[in-house]
Design a protein around this motif. Structure first.
Motif, PDB file in Angstrom:
ATOM      1  N   MET A   1      27.697  33.067  41.935  1.00  0.00           N
ATOM      2  CA  MET A   1      26.087  33.511  41.552  1.00  0.00           C
ATOM      3  C   MET A   1      25.306  34.444  42.605  1.00  0.00           C
ATOM      4  SD  MET A   1      24.572  30.896  39.603  1.00  0.00           S
ATOM      5  CE  MET A   1      22.977  31.316  38.451  1.00  0.00           C
ATOM      6  N   THR A   2      25.782  33.766  43.813  1.00  0.00           N
ATOM      7  CA  THR A   2      25.095  35.051  44.912  1.00  0.00           C
ATOM      8  C   THR A   2      26.277  35.746  45.695  1.00  0.00           C
ATOM      9  OG1 THR A   2      25.755  32.861  46.222  1.00  0.00           O
ATOM     10  CG2 THR A   2      23.626  33.089  45.862  1.00  0.00           C
ATOM     11  N   HIS A   3      27.503  35.859  45.705  1.00  0.00           N
ATOM     12  CA  HIS A   3      28.820  36.686  45.609  1.00  0.00           C
ATOM     13  C   HIS A   3      29.209  36.153  47.188  1.00  0.00           C
ATOM     14  CE1 HIS A   3      29.005  39.378  42.176  1.00  0.00           C
ATOM     15  NE2 HIS A   3      27.734  39.353  42.067  1.00  0.00           N
ATOM     16  N   THR A   4      29.440  34.926  47.384  1.00  0.00           N
ATOM     17  CA  THR A   4      29.652  34.023  48.723  1.00  0.00           C
ATOM     18  C   THR A   4      30.854  33.452  48.882  1.00  0.00           C
ATOM     19  OG1 THR A   4      27.869  32.481  47.965  1.00  0.00           O
ATOM     20  CG2 THR A   4      27.254  34.617  49.226  1.00  0.00           C
ATOM     21  N   SER A   5      31.514  33.655  47.156  1.00  0.00           N
ATOM     22  CA  SER A   5      33.222  32.522  47.351  1.00  0.00           C
ATOM     23  C   SER A   5      33.790  33.023  48.112  1.00  0.00           C
ATOM     24  CB  SER A   5      32.942  32.755  46.010  1.00  0.00           C
ATOM     25  OG  SER A   5      33.876  33.893  46.067  1.00  0.00           O
ATOM     26  N   GLY A   6      33.818  34.391  48.721  1.00  0.00           N
ATOM     27  CA  GLY A   6      35.296  34.505  49.972  1.00  0.00           C
ATOM     28  C   GLY A   6      36.195  35.575  49.143  1.00  0.00           C
ATOM     29  N   ILE A   7      35.678  35.597  47.955  1.00  0.00           N
ATOM     30  CA  ILE A   7      36.064  35.795  46.702  1.00  0.00           C
ATOM     31  C   ILE A   7      36.455  37.854  47.314  1.00  0.00           C
ATOM     32  CG2 ILE A   7      37.089  36.948  44.115  1.00  0.00           C
ATOM     33  CD1 ILE A   7      36.484  34.133  43.481  1.00  0.00           C
ATOM     34  N   PRO A   8      37.428  38.390  47.444  1.00  0.00           N
ATOM     35  CA  PRO A   8      37.095  40.132  47.822  1.00  0.00           C
ATOM     36  C   PRO A   8      36.694  41.124  46.993  1.00  0.00           C
ATOM     37  CG  PRO A   8      39.607  39.245  48.098  1.00  0.00           C
ATOM     38  CD  PRO A   8      38.659  38.136  47.519  1.00  0.00           C
ATOM     39  N   GLU A   9      36.398  42.292  47.550  1.00  0.00           N
ATOM     40  CA  GLU A   9      35.550  42.901  46.225  1.00  0.00           C
ATOM     41  C   GLU A   9      36.615  43.772  45.431  1.00  0.00           C
ATOM     42  OE1 GLU A   9      33.029  47.360  45.809  1.00  0.00           O
ATOM     43  OE2 GLU A   9      33.587  46.396  48.039  1.00  0.00           O
ATOM     44  N   ARG A  10      37.458  43.755  46.215  1.00  0.00           N
ATOM     45  CA  ARG A  10      38.628  44.698  45.622  1.00  0.00           C
ATOM     46  C   ARG A  10      40.114  43.780  44.096  1.00  0.00           C
ATOM     47  NH1 ARG A  10      44.456  46.007  49.262  1.00  0.00           N
ATOM     48  NH2 ARG A  10      45.184  47.516  47.229  1.00  0.00           N
ATOM     49  N   ALA A  11      39.437  42.566  44.479  1.00  0.00           N
ATOM     50  CA  ALA A  11      40.266  41.327  43.327  1.00  0.00           C
ATOM     51  C   ALA A  11      40.073  41.644  42.398  1.00  0.00           C
ATOM     52  CB  ALA A  11      39.855  40.535  43.924  1.00  0.00           C
ATOM     53  N   ALA A  12      38.418  41.954  41.808  1.00  0.00           N
ATOM     54  CA  ALA A  12      38.265  42.922  40.939  1.00  0.00           C
ATOM     55  C   ALA A  12      38.611  43.382  39.958  1.00  0.00           C
ATOM     56  CB  ALA A  12      36.755  43.183  41.126  1.00  0.00           C
ATOM     57  N   PHE A  13      39.898  44.210  40.682  1.00  0.00           N
ATOM     58  CA  PHE A  13      40.127  45.580  40.174  1.00  0.00           C
ATOM     59  C   PHE A  13      41.276  45.543  38.876  1.00  0.00           C
ATOM     60  CE2 PHE A  13      39.156  47.513  44.790  1.00  0.00           C
ATOM     61  CZ  PHE A  13      37.476  48.175  43.953  1.00  0.00           C
ATOM     62  N   ALA A  14      42.025  44.175  39.697  1.00  0.00           N
ATOM     63  CA  ALA A  14      42.819  44.212  38.744  1.00  0.00           C
ATOM     64  C   ALA A  14      42.400  43.280  36.974  1.00  0.00           C
ATOM     65  CB  ALA A  14      43.984  43.104  38.770  1.00  0.00           C
ATOM     66  N   VAL A  15      41.804  42.820  37.040  1.00  0.00           N
ATOM     67  CA  VAL A  15      40.655  41.945  35.838  1.00  0.00           C
ATOM     68  C   VAL A  15      39.590  42.494  35.420  1.00  0.00           C
ATOM     69  CG1 VAL A  15      41.871  39.205  36.929  1.00  0.00           C
ATOM     70  CG2 VAL A  15      39.496  40.478  38.031  1.00  0.00           C
ATOM     71  N   THR A  16      39.575  43.712  35.527  1.00  0.00           N
ATOM     72  CA  THR A  16      37.409  44.041  34.909  1.00  0.00           C
ATOM     73  C   THR A  16      37.940  45.448  34.191  1.00  0.00           C
ATOM     74  OG1 THR A  16      37.488  45.164  36.749  1.00  0.00           O
ATOM     75  CG2 THR A  16      36.323  43.077  36.740  1.00  0.00           C
ATOM     76  N   ASP A  17      37.683  46.348  33.920  1.00  0.00           N
ATOM     77  CA  ASP A  17      37.828  46.907  32.572  1.00  0.00           C
ATOM     78  C   ASP A  17      39.186  47.388  31.505  1.00  0.00           C
ATOM     79  OD1 ASP A  17      35.408  48.253  34.285  1.00  0.00           O
ATOM     80  OD2 ASP A  17      36.659  48.258  35.742  1.00  0.00           O
ATOM     81  N   ARG A  18      39.427  45.849  31.338  1.00  0.00           N
ATOM     82  CA  ARG A  18      41.032  45.887  30.030  1.00  0.00           C
ATOM     83  C   ARG A  18      40.308  45.650  29.258  1.00  0.00           C
ATOM     84  NH1 ARG A  18      45.704  45.411  33.126  1.00  0.00           N
ATOM     85  NH2 ARG A  18      44.792  44.755  35.323  1.00  0.00           N
ATOM     86  N   TYR A  19      41.052  47.033  28.290  1.00  0.00           N
ATOM     87  CA  TYR A  19      40.247  47.356  26.528  1.00  0.00           C
ATOM     88  C   TYR A  19      41.595  47.167  26.077  1.00  0.00           C
ATOM     89  CZ  TYR A  19      36.821  49.840  29.456  1.00  0.00           C
ATOM     90  OH  TYR A  19      36.548  50.581  30.799  1.00  0.00           O
ATOM     91  N   GLY A  20      41.248  47.348  24.620  1.00  0.00           N
ATOM     92  CA  GLY A  20      41.692  46.401  23.866  1.00  0.00           C
ATOM     93  C   GLY A  20      42.251  45.199  23.296  1.00  0.00           C
TER      94      GLY A  20
END
Length: 474
Positions: A114-133
């Protein structure tokens, strides 16, 4: 000392609505935003609303026009998580691995997400977001992908929507239905009755395509809704729906949680690197630039839509803004309108809206490079000029590969369509130029290879000299 709410409201001047409306209209015209809506919100609800322009179908923006809210979904989802914690169903300081076996043994907690302090990098989101259909990856598949991402030590803020993908999976593990829990815990009690949480509901709400900017012009082609994306960015609704969430932050007796708990969520607890902001439970806290006014806010965007909620806690007021156009390179220009309206609300002058130079420079710089590389490939010249152009061709290839590999081709085309097309075309033409420009060097290298290896055949003079030397040694 905090003044009582009633006294705050009595002392607060009425919003300068004429100046605010004119500024919003000028912003939409200057940045070529087809449709915009904003509201000034108080503890009792909307004090003033303004709408201008058209939606993605060309119809006038009105009270029923739906928008996507992007990452404004994050504080809404965080509120649903805190409700779950208050009910005893979730421990915010428990390891994520207690709910997601793929993360077992890691030190990441729900609060870290919730505070975005998990250590997960920003670019990790690109593969798992904006998935349609219908064939889009389900939530389990996204969690599995994120479990394979190398992470840093928890503690430092690095904003990534991947955190809220995982938060959604945690809520699903506890409730069995993150969409249903979000609606029952937050949307319905807050009065956000028109909000939607997936593509089917979005269609029923009349959501029209948002606008992406293609070579500077807004095009209504962004119509995707990620069915598993409500917890990080694909929550949406009307201006009144978002205003109801802003009102929740100002209500002295909110219909869910309590005012102190909501205030604690908004309090910044970790610094945002390179910024004057601090980040709380999915809220940003800072001081409104040009003033001494504390503000709490969160912005968001999807391809084609932008949103912002700005809360002025000492004024017991908020500003919410929705726009049906977005470009990453113009993010600062587009989102500035919410802060400008907040400044006008506290009687601080603002500059006339104007489109920035960064977005057109990036787009037209990349676009202009492609035909220049093509022309050079047709006539690469000779000698040193040819070599220099060949090196430039290599650089164009590197730029194209770097751009596509950082986000991935899908995300690049989604978020940077014109730049991606231009850079890719430049990479292809650059490859041709590199081959034509550097191939003479390669041929010369092959011809001279035996000499470079020290295997040069002795000529007749050398043989004669060797013969005379041999006679002398005898």
């Amino acid at each position: 000392m905090r003044l009582p709410l009633a006294l705050l409201l009595a002392l607060a001047p009425p919003p300068p609505v004429d100046a605010m409306d004119a500024h919003a209209e000028a912003h939409a015209a200057a940045l070529d935003v087809p449709g915009l809506a904003y509201a000034v919100v108080g503890p009792d609800g909307v004090e003033h609303a303004f709408r201008t322009g058209v939606d993605g179908a060309g119809e006038p923006v009105d009270a029923d026009t739906a928008f996507l809210w992007g990452s404004v979904a994050k504080p809404v989802t965080a509120t649903a998580a805190v409700v779950l914690a208050e009910e005893g169903g979730l421990d915010l300081d428990a390891p994520v691995g207690d709910h997601l076996p793929a993360f077992a043994g890691r030190d990441i907690t729900v609060r870290h997400l919730m505070t975005h302090t998990s250590g997960i990098p920003e670019r990790a989101a690109f593969a798992v977001t904006d998935r349609y259909g219908e064939d889009a990856m389900d939530l389990d598949g996204r969690v599995a992908l994120l479990a394979d991402v190398p992470t840093g030590e928890p503690g430092t803020h690095e904003y990534s929507s991947a955190n809220h993908v995982l938060l959604g999976a945690v809520i699903e593990d506890v409730t069995g239905d993150p969409h249903g829990h979000l609606r029952e815990a937050v949307l319905e009690p807050a009065g956000m009755s028109g909000a939607f949480t997936d593509a089917r509901e979005a269609r029923a709400a009349g959501l029209t395509p948002g606008h992406r900017f293609l070579w500077g012009r807004p095009v209504a082609d962004a119509d995707g809704v990620d069915d598993e994306g409500v917890t990080y960015g694909y929550l949406g609704g009307t201006l009144d729906d978002l205003a109801a969430f802003a009102r929740l932050q100002l209500d002295p007796e909110p219909p869910l949680l309590d005012a102190d708990t909501l205030a604690a969520m908004r309090e910044g607890v970790v610094p945002v690197p390179g910024s004057t902001q601090t980040y709380g439970l999915s809220w940003r806290e800072t001081v409104l630039s040009g003033t001494e006014e504390p503000v709490v806010f969160h912005g968001g965007a999807t391809p084609g839509h932008a949103a912002m909620v700005v809360v002025l806690p000492e004024r017991a007021r908020a500003v919410v803004v929705l726009q049906n156009a977005y470009a990453v390179a113009a993010d600062g220009d587009l989102q500035r309108i919410a802060f400008d309206l907040a400044r006008l609300l506290v009687d601080v002058p603002v500059e006339e809206p104007a489109a920035g130079w960064i977005a057109p420079a990036v787009v037209w710089g990349a676009t202009g490079t492609a035909p220049a590389l093509g022309a050079a490939a047709l006539r690469p010249g000779r000698g040193r000029t040819r070599t220099v152009l060949g090196v430039l061709g290599v650089l164009a290839v590197v730029a194209a590969v770097g751009t596509l590999s950082f986000l991935g081709p899908r995300a690049s085309l989604l978020w940077f369509p014109d730049v991606t097309v231009a850079v890719t075309a430049g990479g292809v033409l650059g490859a041709v130029l590199a081959v034509r420009g550097l191939s003479p060097l390669a041929r010369r290298g092959r011809v001279g290879a035996p000499q470079a290896a020290g295997a040069r055949s002795p000529g007749p003079d050398a043989a004669a000299r060797g013969g005379h030397a041999a006679i002398r040694r005898r």
